[in-house]
Design an enzyme around this catalytic site. Sequence first.
Site, PDB file in Angstrom:
ATOM      1  N   ARG A 109      -5.244  -7.827 -11.209  1.00 57.90           N
ATOM      2  CA  ARG A 109      -5.885  -9.076 -11.660  1.00 57.90           C
ATOM      3  C   ARG A 109      -7.155  -8.711 -12.439  1.00 57.90           C
ATOM      4  NH1 ARG A 109      -7.968  -8.237  -6.346  1.00 57.90           N
ATOM      5  NH2 ARG A 109     -10.187  -7.804  -6.610  1.00 57.90           N
ATOM      6  N   ASN A 111      -5.733  -3.203  -8.147  1.00 57.41           N
ATOM      7  CA  ASN A 111      -5.968  -4.643  -8.158  1.00 57.41           C
ATOM      8  C   ASN A 111      -5.300  -5.231  -9.388  1.00 57.41           C
ATOM      9  OD1 ASN A 111      -9.206  -3.930  -6.901  1.00 57.41           O
ATOM     10  ND2 ASN A 111      -7.496  -4.773  -5.760  1.00 57.41           N
ATOM     11  N   VAL A 148     -13.992  -9.488 -10.447  1.00 59.09           N
ATOM     12  CA  VAL A 148     -15.314 -10.104 -10.547  1.00 59.09           C
ATOM     13  C   VAL A 148     -16.206  -9.278 -11.478  1.00 59.09           C
ATOM     14  CG1 VAL A 148     -17.411 -10.682  -9.275  1.00 59.09           C
ATOM     15  CG2 VAL A 148     -15.169 -11.132  -8.258  1.00 59.09           C
ATOM     16  N   TYR A 154     -10.718  12.794   6.543  1.00 58.56           N
ATOM     17  CA  TYR A 154     -11.866  11.898   6.621  1.00 58.56           C
ATOM     18  C   TYR A 154     -12.831  12.214   5.481  1.00 58.56           C
ATOM     19  CZ  TYR A 154     -16.109   9.606   8.271  1.00 58.56           C
ATOM     20  OH  TYR A 154     -17.235   8.821   8.358  1.00 58.56           O
ATOM     21  N   ILE A 155     -13.034  11.219   4.592  1.00 53.23           N
ATOM     22  CA  ILE A 155     -13.938  11.424   3.453  1.00 53.23           C
ATOM     23  C   ILE A 155     -15.330  10.945   3.851  1.00 53.23           C
ATOM     24  CG2 ILE A 155     -14.294  10.984   1.006  1.00 53.23           C
ATOM     25  CD1 ILE A 155     -11.622  12.285   1.590  1.00 53.23           C
ATOM     26  N   LYS A 158       0.811  -1.221   0.000  1.00 53.85           N
ATOM     27  CA  LYS A 158       0.000   0.000   0.000  1.00 53.85           C
ATOM     28  C   LYS A 158       0.844   1.270   0.000  1.00 53.85           C
ATOM     29  CE  LYS A 158      -4.589  -1.239   1.367  1.00 53.85           C
ATOM     30  NZ  LYS A 158      -5.882  -0.542   1.555  1.00 53.85           N
ATOM     31  N   GLY A 198     -11.031  -0.958  13.075  1.00 52.46           N
ATOM     32  CA  GLY A 198     -11.583   0.272  13.644  1.00 52.46           C
ATOM     33  C   GLY A 198     -10.989   0.664  14.987  1.00 52.46           C
ATOM     34  N   GLU A 252      -8.333   1.664  -8.076  1.00 52.04           N
ATOM     35  CA  GLU A 252      -9.495   1.995  -7.259  1.00 52.04           C
ATOM     36  C   GLU A 252      -9.351   3.371  -6.609  1.00 52.04           C
ATOM     37  OE1 GLU A 252     -11.366  -2.280  -6.046  1.00 52.04           O
ATOM     38  OE2 GLU A 252     -10.177  -1.265  -4.517  1.00 52.04           O
TER      39      GLU A 252
END
Lengths: 446, 446, 168, 168
Positions: A292, A290, A295, A202-203, A116, A165, A275
């Site tokens: 790959r 991602n 889905v 914070y979105i 990340k 969280g 993303e």
Amino acid sequence: MYNRILIANRGEIALRIIRTCKELGIETVAIFSEADRGASWLDLVTEKYCVGGPRSADSYLKIDQIISAAEIGNVEAVHPGYGFLAENSHFNEVCRDCNIDFIGPSPEAMHKLGDKNTARGMARASKVPVVPGSDGLIETEADAVRVANEIGYPVLIKATAGGGGKGMRVAGNDLALKSALQQATTEAAAAFGNASVYLEKYIEHPRHVEVQVLADQHGSVVHLWERDCSTQRRHQKLIEESPGPTLSKTVRKSICDAAVRMIQNAKYHNAGTVEFIVDRENNFYFIEVNARIQVEHPVSEMVTGIDLVEQQIRVASGEKLAFRQKDIRCEGVAIECRINAEDATRNFMPCPGRIESICIPGGMGVRFDTHVHAGYDVPPYYDSMIGKLIVHRPTRAEAIATMIRALEELRIKGIPTTAEFQIKVLQHKDFVEGKVDTKWVERTRL
Amino acid sequence: MYNRILIANRGEIALRIIRTCKELGIETVAIFSEADRGASWLDLVTEKYCVGGPRSADSYLKIDQIISAAEIGNVEAVHPGYGFLAENSHFNEVCRDCNIDFIGPSPEAMHKLGDKNTARGMARASKVPVVPGSDGLIETEADAVRVANEIGYPVLIKATAGGGGKGMRVAGNDLALKSALQQATTEAAAAFGNASVYLEKYIEHPRHVEVQVLADQHGSVVHLWERDCSTQRRHQKLIEESPGPTLSKTVRKSICDAAVRMIQNAKYHNAGTVEFIVDRENNFYFIEVNARIQVEHPVSEMVTGIDLVEQQIRVASGEKLAFRQKDIRCEGVAIECRINAEDATRNFMPCPGRIESICIPGGMGVRFDTHVHAGYDVPPYYDSMIGKLIVHRPTRAEAIATMIRALEELRIKGIPTTAEFQIKVLQHKDFVEGKVDTKWVERTRL
Amino acid sequence: MPSEKPEGVRTSDVDVFDIQRVRQLVELMKEHELSEIDLRQEDRRIRVRSGPGNAFLAAPVMTPAAVAAPGHPAHAASGESIAPPHDENVTLIKSPMVGTFYSGPKPGEPPYVKVGDNVQADTIICIIEAMKMFNEIPAGVAGKIVGTVARNEEPVDVGRPLFRILAD
Amino acid sequence: MPSEKPEGVRTSDVDVFDIQRVRQLVELMKEHELSEIDLRQEDRRIRVRSGPGNAFLAAPVMTPAAVAAPGHPAHAASGESIAPPHDENVTLIKSPMVGTFYSGPKPGEPPYVKVGDNVQADTIICIIEAMKMFNEIPAGVAGKIVGTVARNEEPVDVGRPLFRILAD
């Protein structure tokens, strides 16, 4: 082009790959677990090998067995599908060591983007916006207040060691921040024995928007437009659509361009998805890549008319992309519903079992990708998805109407599915008006 | 727009109509025979009425019962589908007398076009070529020779009272004509007690090409391009495609224009199909007009993106066509295979019975319209078609490849189907090269 | 001695129709999802085949609920017709056509027949209106009306039970 | 005496209706994924078929023919494993991995074991080559080799029968 490939996956995506291979005249070698012995998609392959027991760890994740199957099956390439070993850069590397093409990015690109922080850094380097925050840990209260005022309130306090969280707090102003910081560090220390925290903008009510990208090994990178996957529960996508219903023309162009820039700089090839989260003002922030096929890839296939699995195979075999960006149309609206063997009334509890009977939707603009049939036993060992219902119509309103009637046509006896829940979502004013964000399902009573 | 319509049909087309009605928010009233009681498509309608016994004559053809159902069901319109009462101008008229819209042309237009000679005359009047022949009966041998030399050899001698090939002869020159005339008249006299015969130009190896037309009640007529349905056995179509693989751009335009002219002059509204035969030199000749929706309508839907059943309902309710000719695209290639419960190895003998299991094809570019499912009993009383497999791909080669793999995916246990036979046809050099004519199946060993 | 072999009776003594034996075989099939067991000996044979497991059609078909269409009370009530007659001779008089059922000749007038009435085959028992025509429906069989199924002014279709009659 | 019983008896004494025997056959089928057992002798016949009501899953699965993939002789041969063991104690030694089966240590050299050999649990009975590794496979159980199933140099996958062994 390849003569023979091994499909290192099962179920819907294995069948999806088999279909394209048959159309391209490529022979297929399947692997399967004891639980999938005799599954219907295995009737369609050229060869098949059992690689172990029902549990994924004993079969679909057994790299050595899969490689052995690839060798005695004498294949030139392996398609990993999604899940299982699809983003395992070690498996990717082992394939290369055995001179078997991995149908996906290089191990290096996969590894880089898999981390990340590296990915976040690459995004910055590519001038792709990331969620603003304190680059590094927060040392002092003053430090926190300064950063918070730089990036602007509300801010999210996160524990580095964090998860679930714990040690997370939202603060809307300096005062709230100070007390929240206090609580967060204490909680983090207690929970993880590590008090260090960092700040992030914070979105509120973010939408999930991702861009489908395709890159060959000769430096050509294109995007297949975006998908909006905001209808999700606990990060599990339930409904996906393309184009995104809320993006302005300019935002749409810049988010797609950003994705292409990023993939270019990562020296990434094959299919990939970048993303983002998008806030109410249509500001977008990079989250992850991602590496790959996903889905939800069919929604992009429907609006562009491009077979993504075919393109994956072609570019992996060294072919150049046969089209340029300007050739890629985005026609009509496509929506996908993931049909899961889950009980939506009992917190989406997976419900494996026998499908006594099934009526499969059809008609104009309807595509249903599934490996199941009457008499099929949904095994308890794997993903609960039993099919993907995709519609493609000229307008979003028509697409929604077609999806609802198709979901009503899909009658399954024996196990509960998410279909009824999805009908309720599609009929909801918020969905119709494009007001669904990633937290909507959790907060909405249907 | 209608709130409620009655569907005076069963099986695949009933389901097809139900689908569009649901998308348009129209309530549906179904009729069914005792043989279809509890059939799965009946689960999807608003109301349903049993109108009689299993045999068509006792139910799906019982006009009084169907009208009664329409009345107690309180519908505004009736959709006849194809077959059964679809081209029965009396039923059409009864509907009008009962103030129920018939979703199709007016009884008058239907009646006119239903009569071959009137239709032939209308074609001539519209400057649409018909198969040249002796306008009227052949009185003398000399008469025959004169006509034959006018229209050119080879000629076909037909008995007016004819049927089943009886009293039919082909002649290639004057000499052959004289003896053939002799035989034909004798045979006709013996077979029908009526010796009168007429001459017609004999078209060798004709292709069957039909044009889909759509007309509203305000004078606007458009075509949705053509379909080639040359792959047939004894006039039963097995494979249909659009666009026609053999037509030049100019021939294509003129055949479509001819169809529109004819429909315009007939004051015809709603959907209709103008059928032609096309010889090797791409000369086309009018045969007849089908005043209904046709089995193979989906191939036109795929290439144009227009829902034909929706358009039928809209124009019947008085709406104007929402598009003009220039708006109607023809994109990619669509092919349809009719999946019949027949044994191709035993001269396509219908084989009703229970479908033990079925694997339904899916994936990109595949549409399967069917009313059957595992456990369904194909009744012996009606048409043997159990589904329509349609593919839509960018090129004809891709469409053929996709159709073959989809047919291979379609695995049905319990009854034989035509699928295997169709795979052989699609793989045949002649089909791939577009060399199939209407007699090809009968003379080709597969 | 034969008695030594547990199942070892001489074949001539084997009772092929022994329910216990068949039951055991069926349990065996159920347990192992067999489609067929076929045992023959001399003139004897036991053959068990598992029927089509797929209840799919049956389910929607058989239940009245499924037959009942929304906004169509007629069928809902037809659960009635499913109740087994209490007597061999009790049969159902079913509607020969689609239309609206009227129990009496005119609105407000008493019904043609009520429970307990004796009727002849040609006795008019109701009217079914179809296409503005009022069709008088005869009993078709002589006997005593023991039950009414259809309600006045409700829509009926072919085969819809109207009355229960105890045939003479 | 018990030793005389199960399969050892003279046919004349066999009672095909013996549920126990049928059950044994069925278990046999499960163990070997058979789709059918059909035993006949003189006028006697026992035939058992497997496969759920919805046969199309079963059919391809259960029959060796269907399991055998084109260009993949391994399974084709596995018809072998169908022959019912002649003794309760006969079991199958199955492949623990995917790879190429070698009956002997080197090409041309005699196989590790042949029918009739007695082996210990740790006796090497074959080699399976996977990823250039030659894995020596032990019998895993002590006993006498009574049959070979896999052929030299053929590809095998997990669960593929290699030998039949009569366990001590």
